[in-house]
Design an enzyme around this catalytic site. Sequence first.
Site, PDB file in Angstrom:
ATOM      1  N   CYS A 148       0.815  -1.216   0.000  1.00  0.00           N
ATOM      2  CA  CYS A 148       0.000   0.000   0.000  1.00  0.00           C
ATOM      3  C   CYS A 148       0.848   1.265   0.000  1.00  0.00           C
ATOM      4  O   CYS A 148       1.786   1.416   0.791  1.00  0.00           O
ATOM      5  CB  CYS A 148      -1.007  -0.051   1.147  1.00  0.00           C
ATOM      6  SG  CYS A 148      -1.035   1.330   2.258  1.00  0.00           S
ATOM      7  N   CYS A 197       0.914   3.510   3.051  1.00  0.00           N
ATOM      8  CA  CYS A 197       1.702   2.909   4.129  1.00  0.00           C
ATOM      9  C   CYS A 197       3.178   3.249   3.948  1.00  0.00           C
ATOM     10  O   CYS A 197       3.882   3.555   4.901  1.00  0.00           O
ATOM     11  CB  CYS A 197       1.530   1.401   4.144  1.00  0.00           C
ATOM     12  SG  CYS A 197      -0.173   0.858   4.304  1.00  0.00           S
TER      13      CYS A 197
END
Length: 468
Positions: free
Chosen positions: A50, A53
């Site tokens: 992600c 992230c």
Amino acid sequence: MAEVRLSLLSGVLAALLSSAVLALVEDLDDTFKDTRVNDIWLVDFYAPWCGYCKKLEPIWHDVGAELKTSGSPVRVGKMDATAYSGMASEFGVHGYPTIKLLKGELAYNYKGPRTKDDIVEFANRVSGPAVRALPSKQMFEHMMKRHDVLFIYVGGESPLKEKYNDVASELIVYTYFFSASEEAMPESLALPELPTVVVFKDGGHFTYDEYEDGSLSSWVNKERFQGYLQIDGFTLYELGDTGKLVAIAVIDEKDPTEESGRLKAMIQKVSKDHREQFNRDFQFGHMDGNDYINSLIMGEVSVPSVIILNTSNEQYFMPTGPVQTEEHLVQFISSVLNGSAQAYGGDGFTQRLKRVFFDARSTIMSVFRSSPLLGCFLFGLPLGVISLMCYGICTADTDDSSDDMDALKREGLTDEEAEEEEERRRTAALEGPEEEEEEEEEEEEDEEDEDEEEEDYEEKDPEVKKMD
Ligand SMILES: *[C@@H]1O[C@H](CO)[C@@H](O)[C@H](O)[C@H]1NC(C)=O
Ligand SMILES: *[C@@H]1O[C@H](CO)[C@@H](O)[C@H](O)[C@H]1NC(C)=O
């Protein structure tokens, strides 16, 4: 030889560094459930793939460093939620990254901006006591200087105090809560009766009235912002939780004609002078520029102008003509309040459909604007290839069929783009800036099973509660 030594040295250094990193941010696995119990933890649940992230990673490291050096009892960790998915779902993780502060049986969700300062502030606030004591007048003065909005319970033990403690332990994710005896408050403060809950803000103070204001928790939720705010996309998203309508002066801060300044001053004055009348239902503020609002309402608002948004159903209201006087503005707001004003937008089917096309169009336009070449490549190349193919196929008998196909394909493409965007945009538009999209969407979908999944942890997330 020297090179070998150098590389050895740098290897050792790297190892040292990485062990330092580990100490600041601990890598968590499924033993965490048992080892965490005696500590307060701030955990980043991430997924390796992600993008948000990855963006959070260096910030998370700084958060770990800051909390460590400031002597905070909060331990900072990160967990690969895809590798330990059972664990993650037990903690109610539905999107990435999810930031939670875990304190005993309580789990608090962080939903603010992902900056070091904001996250550290959150950790310090939520890890401390839900209600903090204000022992003296000096302390009160000190806190008044530090906080724009200050909630204080004044009085001794009482059922109201118990209620206040409960509300505080839930809403500590938003703001601080204090308690004080009458002696610790300034004499000039004329409180009607004790015990009471007071909020200090906007240069005054306002007391909670159970009869008028409903539950303490909904009152706190509505009063936790200053009466007048500079509003951006993120603030608007945060304001959604209060359930208030948002009255915004859309202005140009650099407007040389001062017309913007006049409107801003006017709405600010109305928010103050008509607090009694409007505060329960409206949040006031201004927004610089109309880009955000335009994409929200899928239209064009003039600058300066006033618009009132209902963030719960995506409706909006506009005054019939330009707002000339304060009286005119008050009338407009009253007409929204008594339901006589014309509502636009909404979240009905046609609006959603319109959103799909609007977003598709703006996506394509933004690609062309930021990079015309890429735009031509992305949208032009397939069209070109298709046209050539059509040309090849049809060239024998007709000339204009390729044009027809061309037009059809263009529409087809728009649809595809649109579908991709729809899920993300539709919900995100009123709820928050782009950054939040990913997370929010997933949370929304999964909110219903929240209860079953969290057996051991009481979820202290007002947003989730409210929606349940
Ligand atoms: C705003 O939307 C909510 C949710 O649909 C609705 O209950 C409320 O009446 C709306 N407010 C106004 C002033 O239209
Ligand atoms: C609503 O408020 C407006 C503005 O104050 C007023 O002109 C109008 O008569 C009111 N309508 C109703 C139905 O009360």
